[in-house]
Design a protein around this motif. Structure first.
Motif, PDB file in Angstrom:
ATOM      1  N   ALA A  98       0.858  -1.186   0.000  1.00  0.00           N
ATOM      2  CA  ALA A  98       0.000   0.000   0.000  1.00  0.00           C
ATOM      3  C   ALA A  98       0.892   1.234   0.000  1.00  0.00           C
ATOM      4  O   ALA A  98       1.686   1.436   0.924  1.00  0.00           O
ATOM      5  N   ASP A  99       0.813   2.027  -1.057  1.00  0.00           N
ATOM      6  CA  ASP A  99       1.622   3.237  -1.187  1.00  0.00           C
ATOM      7  C   ASP A  99       1.083   4.018  -2.382  1.00  0.00           C
ATOM      8  O   ASP A  99       0.823   3.427  -3.423  1.00  0.00           O
ATOM      9  N   LYS A 100       0.924   5.316  -2.211  1.00  0.00           N
ATOM     10  CA  LYS A 100       0.378   6.136  -3.296  1.00  0.00           C
ATOM     11  C   LYS A 100       1.433   6.992  -3.977  1.00  0.00           C
ATOM     12  O   LYS A 100       1.118   7.901  -4.720  1.00  0.00           O
ATOM     13  N   ASP A 107      10.417  -0.887   0.476  1.00  0.00           N
ATOM     14  CA  ASP A 107      10.087  -1.992   1.366  1.00  0.00           C
ATOM     15  C   ASP A 107       8.614  -1.937   1.760  1.00  0.00           C
ATOM     16  O   ASP A 107       7.870  -1.107   1.263  1.00  0.00           O
ATOM     17  N   GLY A 108       8.216  -2.846   2.633  1.00  0.00           N
ATOM     18  CA  GLY A 108       6.820  -2.927   3.054  1.00  0.00           C
ATOM     19  C   GLY A 108       5.996  -3.892   2.218  1.00  0.00           C
ATOM     20  O   GLY A 108       4.787  -4.016   2.396  1.00  0.00           O
ATOM     21  N   GLU A 123      14.450  -0.961  -5.640  1.00  0.00           N
ATOM     22  CA  GLU A 123      15.238   0.263  -5.783  1.00  0.00           C
ATOM     23  C   GLU A 123      14.791   0.985  -7.039  1.00  0.00           C
ATOM     24  O   GLU A 123      14.604   0.358  -8.086  1.00  0.00           O
ATOM     25  N   VAL A 124      14.633   2.301  -6.939  1.00  0.00           N
ATOM     26  CA  VAL A 124      14.273   3.116  -8.093  1.00  0.00           C
ATOM     27  C   VAL A 124      15.484   3.942  -8.475  1.00  0.00           C
ATOM     28  O   VAL A 124      16.136   4.540  -7.616  1.00  0.00           O
TER      29      VAL A 124
END
Length: 147
Positions: A98-100, A107-108, A123-124
């Protein structure tokens, strides 16, 4: 509406997935046009007798880049549940978080049913591409459109 996958720096965003228990999703994922539909996504829709374009428009915001590995695994943001998904080449979901944010978080991540731990590290970064949208290192391809 045309969308570029290239940053102002002339580089394209890339996502690298490491240490995932599902080997097929480890690797380098290159940015793709948010209006194009991942092959694995379309394949899953067809198996479920859903129209791929309609489902992509329902689940993707058509603004955030999605990312594809050379083997067809992909990462996209699902607007209906507010999660980033890492899907295998078949289109089956493997990990979610869950991330917007504009890009997937490091992570997560949580394993979906049938997936294996360890959970991935993401990694971005950026890669330089040539004028035809190819990565000089030869890793994957990108779908570039004129702005």
């Amino acid at each position: 509406m045309a969308t570029k996958t290239e940053c102002k720096s002339g580089k394209t965003p890339v996502v690298t997935v490491k240490n995932a228990g599902v080997a097929a999703v480890n690797g380098v994922f290159l940015a793709q046009n948010p209006l194009s539909i991942p092959k694995g996504f379309a394949s899953t829709c067809q198996k479920m007798f859903w129209e791929p374009k309609e489902m992509w428009e329902e689940l993707s915001d058509q603004k955030r880049l999605w990312f594809e590995a050379e083997n067809g695994s992909y990462i996209y943001w699902n607007k209906s549940d507010g999660r980033w998904w890492i899907d295998g080449p078949s289109g089956a979901g493997v990990y979610i978080v869950a991330d917007k944010g504009e890009f997937p978080p490091s992570d997560g991540w949580k394993a979906l049913q049938g997936s294996r731990k360890p959970l991935p590290t993401v990694e971005v970064g950026e890669k330089t591409v040539d004028e035809r949208g190819r990565n000089p290192a030869g890793v994957g391809t990108s779908n570039f459109d004129a702005a």
